[in-house]
Design an enzyme around this catalytic site. Structure first.
Site, PDB file in Angstrom:
ATOM      1  N   SER A   1      13.076  22.402  17.089  1.00  0.00           N
ATOM      2  CA  SER A   1      13.675  23.508  17.824  1.00  0.00           C
ATOM      3  C   SER A   1      13.845  23.089  19.271  1.00  0.00           C
ATOM      4  CB  SER A   1      12.774  24.727  17.756  1.00  0.00           C
ATOM      5  OG  SER A   1      11.611  24.476  18.529  1.00  0.00           O
ATOM      6  N   LYS A   2      14.588  23.926  19.984  1.00  0.00           N
ATOM      7  CA  LYS A   2      14.855  23.629  21.385  1.00  0.00           C
ATOM      8  C   LYS A   2      13.564  23.408  22.162  1.00  0.00           C
ATOM      9  CE  LYS A   2      18.644  26.325  22.634  1.00  0.00           C
ATOM     10  NZ  LYS A   2      19.245  27.329  23.488  1.00  0.00           N
ATOM     11  N   ARG A   3      12.565  24.206  21.841  1.00  0.00           N
ATOM     12  CA  ARG A   3      11.318  24.121  22.582  1.00  0.00           C
ATOM     13  C   ARG A   3      10.525  22.880  22.206  1.00  0.00           C
ATOM     14  NH1 ARG A   3       8.941  28.420  20.679  1.00  0.00           N
ATOM     15  NH2 ARG A   3      10.877  29.269  19.883  1.00  0.00           N
TER      16      ARG A   3
END
Ligand code: GLU
Length: 499
Positions: free
Chosen positions: A254-256
């Site tokens: 994910s982006k995080r």
């Protein structure tokens, strides 16, 4: 007549190009190419709130960069357009109406407040969230009256009670769903836009998609889609739900956590060949022990049935290893071209100073650049390392480290050593690796120094780096004059320290 294979990728233009989109696009592209079929790019922009300006262009650029071009798209055109869902609203409205006429869908006038209240009650009662069919039994006359009054309404599909809905996934087999837990899904919103569920079914059918690989997050919606196909009397394309890409610690990519933007990888200087190989390798290889392969080999050997969906791990260390491999495989001229294209792209993207610097070197000293790159090629893992790896060849002044220069000897001793070496190397004829090395070894023996110390001191004098390609090779690339100048600069640096 054999069936014309048509596959598609259907991203929503909601931001930067996602590696997951590239992964799905690649597999769909390969399958279509394997069967001389067609690969379609459809832009799913029905969620206007999430649409991001310019994101569609970036999708084209991403597929283009990876050389997995669609045969049809809003840009490439084709016989089944428009390929942008926001331009197909009338089509979806017409099919939603057809379902109303067939009594397989109904208008729902429930306000957001009522729906929120309903959800809360369900939550409190520990029930799954599901529309309570409040509007399902409204009479035709009442619906007509309320629509005429301008009341806001959505259209929901009717889900039958007590049925097993079977989704046939080519790789997962038959997946059964109990219709009682499937929601009466909104298929057309009050603003006339379809939801994904209606749009995907209508479009895959009208665009004659025969096979579709999409993310597994859609598997739970697939029973709704299967029902819609039934309601319309259409056959369901072959469905494959590919697993979510995961980090080595098994968390969702994910982006995080980790980087999901294709452009991030491109900026780092990953080659498209390495990325494509890596993305495919997440789920497929041509032979048991073959991890390195081209897109063409994929097309030649690919079959859905060979996909291995056991938790594909997005292991950046592996990608980096592959990248190094592809970088080393390139001819030097091809690598120079690759570096130029990369630097130009990075500068255009965000005006990065280091990439600009690379272009200056390439333009002003192309021959030095090529030779220096040739020496660095064996160690290169990412193109973004180039400014740092090659910097010392071009720097007018080096940023010396005193300790590296001295190698535990005194300043005076080292100045003396550099001066003598410079004189001897200046006289050396021929200037070959052997004669050069012998000169230095002999001199180290004369001084009673460890050979390694003298070599390290010279490396530092010529490059101001600790790790470089073999020193003689570096000096050859720099040329005798510049190499000797650097010995001089180093001894001046030391003189400044003592004076
Ligand atoms: N627009 C959907 C997404 O971006 C596409 C899903 C599909 O491939 O059907 O996830």
């Amino acid at each position: 007549m054999t069936q014309l294979i048509r596959t598609r990728v259907a991203p929503s233009p909601t931001g930067y190009p996602h590696v997951g989109t590239a992964f799905q696009a690649l597999l769909n592209w390969v399958y279509a190419h394997k069967h001389q079929g067609q690969f379609v790019l459809r832009i799913e922009d029905t969620d206007q709130k999430r649409a991001v300006e310019g994101a569609e262009q970036v999708i084209y650029q991403a597929l283009s960069w990876l050389e997995i071009e669609p045969d049809e798209s809003p840009k490439h055109l084709g016989d089944y357009g428009p390929y942008r869902q926001s331009e197909r609203l009338k089509i979806y409205q017409q099919y939603a109406q057809q379902l109303i006429d067939q009594d397989q869908a109904y208008y729902c006038f429930c306000s957001p407040t009522r729906l929120a209240k309903m959800r809360k009650q369900q939550q409190q009662a520990d029930q799954p969230p599901k529309y309570d069919r409040h509007c399902c039994g409204l009479s035709k006359t009442e619906v007509a009256r309320r629509l005429k009054n301008g009341e806001k309404a959505v259209i929901r599909m009717k889900i039958p009670n007590d049925q097993q809905i079977i989704v046939n996934d080519l790789l997962r087999g038959k997946v059964e769903f109990d219709s009682n837990i499937v929601d009466d899904q909104v298929i057309l919103k009050s603003d006339g836009f379809p939801t994904y569920h209606l749009a995907v079914v209508v479009d895959d059918h009208l665009m004659k998609i025969t096979h579709m690989l999409r993310g597994e997050e859609w598997l739970s919606s697939a029973p709704k889609h299967v029902l819609l196909y039934q309601y319309f009397g259409w056959s369901v394309p072959v469905m494959i739900h590919s697993p979510t890409l995961r980090n080595p610690d098994k968390s969702k990519l994910s982006k995080r956590k980790g980087n999901t933007s294709l452009w991030w990888y491109r900026k780092q200087g990953y080659l498209k060949e390495a990325l494509l190989n890596f993305l495919a390798l997440l789920v497929w290889k041509p032979h048991e022990d073959q991890e390195v392969f081209t897109k063409e080999e994929m097309v030649k050997n690919f079959a859905w049935s060979q996909l291995n969906f056991k938790a594909p791990v997005f292991d950046v260390a592996k990608l980096q290893w592959l990248n190094g491999l592809y970088l080393r495989k390139k001819s030097l001229s091809a690598l120079v071209k690759e570096v130029r294209a990369w630097a130009e792209w990075v500068v255009a993207q965000d005006d990065q100073a280091a990439a600009k610097q690379v272009l200056v070197w390439l333009n002003k000293q192309p021959s030095l650049f090529k030779k220096a790159l040739g020496l660095a090629q064996q160690r290169l893992k990412l193109l973004k390392e180039i400014p740092e790896l090659l910097g010392f060849y071009f720097a007018p002044e080096l940023d010396y480290d005193q300790a590296d220069l001295l190698q535990k000897h005194s300043v005076k001793e080292m100045i003396q050593a550099l001066t003598i070496i410079k004189q001897r190397l200046a006289k050396l004829d021929p200037w070959t690796a052997e004669s050069w090395e012998q000169t230095i070894r002999d001199y180290a023996d004369e001084l009673g120094w460890k050979h390694r110390d003298l070599f390290m001191a010279l490396r530092s004098a010529v490059t101001a780096e600790r790790f470089t390609p073999p020193l003689f090779a570096v000096m050859q690339v720099l040329g005798r004059t510049k190499s000797l100048q650097r010995l001089e600069q180093a001894s001046q640096f030391l003189q400044a320290v003592v004076s």
